[in-house]
Scaffold this motif. Structure first.
Motif, mmCIF file in Angstrom:
data_model
loop_
_atom_site.group_PDB
_atom_site.id
_atom_site.type_symbol
_atom_site.label_atom_id
_atom_site.label_comp_id
_atom_site.label_asym_id
_atom_site.label_seq_id
_atom_site.Cartn_x
_atom_site.Cartn_y
_atom_site.Cartn_z
ATOM 1 N N SER A 256 25.547 -64.926 32.457
ATOM 2 C CA SER A 256 26.239 -66.185 32.195
ATOM 3 C C SER A 256 27.375 -66.398 33.196
ATOM 4 C CB SER A 256 26.808 -66.187 30.769
ATOM 5 O OG SER A 256 27.679 -67.282 30.575
ATOM 6 N N SER A 257 27.301 -67.486 33.945
ATOM 7 C CA SER A 257 28.384 -67.815 34.872
ATOM 8 C C SER A 257 29.619 -68.295 34.121
ATOM 9 C CB SER A 257 27.926 -68.895 35.858
ATOM 10 O OG SER A 257 27.648 -70.119 35.180
ATOM 11 N N VAL A 258 29.423 -68.870 32.936
ATOM 12 C CA VAL A 258 30.534 -69.392 32.144
ATOM 13 C C VAL A 258 31.328 -68.257 31.506
ATOM 14 C CG1 VAL A 258 31.165 -70.805 30.142
ATOM 15 C CG2 VAL A 258 29.373 -71.577 31.688
ATOM 16 N N LEU A 314 25.219 -68.414 18.221
ATOM 17 C CA LEU A 314 26.532 -68.168 18.821
ATOM 18 C C LEU A 314 27.339 -67.161 18.006
ATOM 19 C CD1 LEU A 314 27.416 -71.844 19.801
ATOM 20 C CD2 LEU A 314 26.951 -69.961 21.390
ATOM 21 N N CYS A 315 27.178 -67.211 16.688
ATOM 22 C CA CYS A 315 27.863 -66.243 15.828
ATOM 23 C C CYS A 315 27.315 -64.839 16.077
ATOM 24 C CB CYS A 315 27.683 -66.645 14.363
ATOM 25 S SG CYS A 315 28.720 -65.718 13.212
ATOM 26 N N ASP A 316 25.997 -64.735 16.264
ATOM 27 C CA ASP A 316 25.380 -63.452 16.579
ATOM 28 C C ASP A 316 25.858 -62.951 17.937
ATOM 29 O OD1 ASP A 316 23.655 -61.310 15.942
ATOM 30 O OD2 ASP A 316 22.047 -62.165 17.161
ATOM 31 N N LEU A 317 25.987 -63.866 18.899
ATOM 32 C CA LEU A 317 26.487 -63.497 20.217
ATOM 33 C C LEU A 317 27.937 -63.041 20.135
ATOM 34 C CD1 LEU A 317 26.160 -63.319 23.266
ATOM 35 C CD2 LEU A 317 26.671 -65.760 23.420
ATOM 36 N N GLN A 318 28.729 -63.691 19.290
ATOM 37 C CA GLN A 318 30.122 -63.274 19.112
ATOM 38 C C GLN A 318 30.187 -61.855 18.542
ATOM 39 O OE1 GLN A 318 32.403 -65.166 15.960
ATOM 40 N NE2 GLN A 318 34.225 -65.250 17.267
ATOM 41 N N ARG A 319 29.328 -61.552 17.575
ATOM 42 C CA ARG A 319 29.294 -60.194 17.018
ATOM 43 C C ARG A 319 28.873 -59.183 18.082
ATOM 44 N NH1 ARG A 319 27.539 -63.011 12.156
ATOM 45 N NH2 ARG A 319 25.423 -63.101 13.000
ATOM 46 N N LEU A 320 27.951 -59.589 18.961
ATOM 47 C CA LEU A 320 27.510 -58.716 20.051
ATOM 48 C C LEU A 320 28.682 -58.371 20.968
ATOM 49 C CD1 LEU A 320 24.287 -59.294 22.178
ATOM 50 C CD2 LEU A 320 26.439 -58.676 23.260
ATOM 51 N N ILE A 321 29.450 -59.393 21.349
ATOM 52 C CA ILE A 321 30.600 -59.169 22.230
ATOM 53 C C ILE A 321 31.648 -58.294 21.542
ATOM 54 C CG2 ILE A 321 32.488 -60.279 23.463
ATOM 55 C CD1 ILE A 321 29.822 -60.758 24.776
ATOM 56 N N GLN A 322 31.898 -58.543 20.259
ATOM 57 C CA GLN A 322 32.876 -57.745 19.518
ATOM 58 C C GLN A 322 32.444 -56.284 19.421
ATOM 59 O OE1 GLN A 322 32.974 -60.005 15.868
ATOM 60 N NE2 GLN A 322 34.661 -61.307 16.555
ATOM 61 N N ALA A 323 31.143 -56.057 19.207
ATOM 62 C CA ALA A 323 30.638 -54.687 19.157
ATOM 63 C C ALA A 323 30.768 -54.016 20.517
ATOM 64 C CB ALA A 323 29.178 -54.676 18.692
ATOM 65 N N GLU A 349 34.695 -63.879 24.164
ATOM 66 C CA GLU A 349 34.679 -64.052 22.706
ATOM 67 C C GLU A 349 35.382 -65.345 22.297
ATOM 68 O OE1 GLU A 349 36.424 -61.873 18.679
ATOM 69 O OE2 GLU A 349 36.556 -60.853 20.627
ATOM 70 N N ARG A 350 36.497 -65.647 22.943
ATOM 71 C CA ARG A 350 37.234 -66.872 22.620
ATOM 72 C C ARG A 350 36.445 -68.115 23.028
ATOM 73 N NH1 ARG A 350 42.898 -65.535 25.365
ATOM 74 N NH2 ARG A 350 43.385 -67.676 24.739
ATOM 75 N N LYS A 351 35.779 -68.052 24.171
ATOM 76 C CA LYS A 351 34.971 -69.193 24.615
ATOM 77 C C LYS A 351 33.808 -69.438 23.663
ATOM 78 C CE LYS A 351 35.922 -68.996 29.594
ATOM 79 N NZ LYS A 351 35.335 -68.773 30.948
ATOM 80 N N PHE A 354 35.078 -71.104 20.489
ATOM 81 C CA PHE A 354 35.432 -72.507 20.703
ATOM 82 C C PHE A 354 34.176 -73.375 20.751
ATOM 83 C CE2 PHE A 354 36.180 -76.264 23.238
ATOM 84 C CZ PHE A 354 37.384 -76.750 22.752
ATOM 85 N N ILE A 355 33.190 -72.952 21.521
ATOM 86 C CA ILE A 355 31.984 -73.768 21.650
ATOM 87 C C ILE A 355 31.182 -73.750 20.354
ATOM 88 C CG2 ILE A 355 30.286 -72.080 22.517
ATOM 89 C CD1 ILE A 355 29.629 -74.226 24.692
ATOM 90 N N MET A 356 31.322 -72.677 19.550
ATOM 91 C CA MET A 356 30.677 -72.636 18.239
ATOM 92 C C MET A 356 31.259 -73.718 17.326
ATOM 93 S SD MET A 356 30.636 -69.582 15.372
ATOM 94 C CE MET A 356 30.714 -68.329 16.657
#
Length: 409
Positions: A256-258, A314-323, A349-351, A354-356
């Motif tokens: 992800s470039s973002v 996106l919530c699953d992706l957030q959990r992935l980043i947190q893990a 995680e913050r991005k 926000f987009i979620m």
């Protein structure tokens, strides 16, 4: 839509992978320019064939160390043991029926009995012949063939029934008694939580509370970039990102470039160009452009499911980043880069959050146009790939310095 994809006739400043600053002849074949460097001896080589032939002692040692390190880091729980036991059972059964070369040996009876009894077998416990057999099976892809392919949750029928509350939290929907005879008890159990990643546990904040300015219209483009990285990572890890949370998080940042580089793509074509460039260069062994085009289909499927499915992803992706952040604390191999990686993961995680929140506030029809553009861009990239075989990141006319999101202190 009418824009043509840039070719790689001129050097690209956006990717050092596709345009290395210097060209060095392969140390093995002495014919092609080298593109890679051996991680052990730093010898330059151009292809897998040259890598395998440059030093068997070097390649086997590197492979063995990686296998041992990976096995040591694996968490020993019942689920992991069962997965490994199933794989080894299938491997042993296929070894018995397949016609093998006379000089090839199979697993010893002692090892088989230990595995079948549920005991743990480490790489160091194997004999020399068993180690060679295991390495040969891993290098040839035989082990990967024994792993049951993962079916993405967004392709399952239950994904079409995802529903969230007005605050974005998960809803529990009872099955009407009149329809109890249509799906069987087994079908209901298969559609329970676990198949679809759960939504947020707490209500999502209004975007107006997170930013002092109006959300950028480019967030729809950034969403495509982020969802692509999510689908890509889950496909590569066969749906089991929990087995290597830090590795999964770093893969998301690289694709992800973002999230990984703070880029602000202005068009879907530009966002896809970077994602596909990473797929065709850094992760070429995964399948290259063909694999990347399949990921675009996954993104289209998620967009077609609507806002609720996007919020769950996106919530699953957030959990992935947190893990990944949690695993980074105990990781000892990246001491020098820990601060940099932790900073990137925190920002990502913050991005994502926000987009979620932004996605949750959008109307259901908001994603149909993005899905349509994605389908058209996929055809365009496929046609270009057939003629050129590679993808180059589309560059911007001039760098953007405008702040996309200004947080409220």
């Amino acid at each position: 839509m009418a824009d043509s994809i840039l070719t790689s006739e001129k050097p690209s400043s956006s990717s050092s992978l596709l345009n290395p600053p210097s060209q060095i002849i392969c140390r093995v074949c002495q014919k092609q320019f080298s593109q890679y460097t051996c991680p052990r001896c730093n010898s330059r080589y151009c292809s897998l064939k040259c890598y395998q032939s440059h030093s068997s002692r070097c390649t086997e040692s590197f492979m063995r160390e990686n296998v041992v390190d990976e096995m040591r880091q694996m968490q020993s729980n019942d689920q992991t043991k069962q997965k490994m036991l199933d794989i080894l059972k299938r491997f042993h059964s296929e070894e018995e029926v397949d016609v093998m070369d006379e000089d090839e040996s199979t697993l010893s009876e002692e090892t088989i009995q230990k595995v079948l009894s549920g005991g743990r077998v480490n790489f160091d416990d194997l004999s020399a012949d068993e180690k060679k057999l295991f390495q040969r099976a891993m290098a040839s892809g035989e082990l990967s063939k024994m792993i049951e392919p993962w079916e993405p949750w967004w392709l399952k029928p239950s994904a079409r029934t995802i529903s969230l509350s007005k605050q974005g939290t998960q809803l529990v929907q009872p099955v009407p008694k009149q329809e109890a005879s249509v799906p069987s008890d087994e079908d209901l159990e298969s559609n329970e939580s676990g198949e679809i990643p759960p939504g947020p546990e707490t209500p999502l904040h209004p975007v107006s509370k997170l930013s002092s300015t109006e959300p950028s219209p480019l967030l729809a483009v950034h969403l495509v970039d982020i969802i692509y990285s999510y689908c890509f990572t889950l496909r590569v890890y066969n749906g089991d990102w929990q087995s290597d949370a830090l590795g999964s998080a770093l893969m998301v940042l690289s694709v992800s470039s973002v999230l990984g580089h703070g880029e602000q793509p202005e068009t879907i074509r530009e966002a896809l160009s970077y994602c596909l460039e990473q797929t065709c260069s850094s992760y070429k062994h995964m399948g290259g452009l063909k694999f990347g085009l399949a990921i675009i289909d996954d993104v289209v499927s998620l967009l077609s499911l609507g806002s609720s499915a996007l919020v769950c992803s996106l919530c699953d992706l957030q959990r992935l980043i947190q893990a990944g952040e949690k695993d980074l604390k105990s990781d000892k191999t990246r001491k020098l880069r820990k601060l940099e990686i932790r900073s990137k993961l925190k920002l990502a995680e913050r991005k994502i959050y926000f987009i979620m929140c932004w996605v949750h506030e959008q109307l259901g029809e908001a994603w149909s146009s993005s899905a349509t553009i994605l389908r058209a861009e996929k055809i365009s990239f496929a046609d270009y790939g057939d003629s050129k075989g590679s993808v180059k990141m589309e560059s911007k006319a001039e760098p953007r310095s405008k702040i996309m999101i200004e947080e409220i202190k």
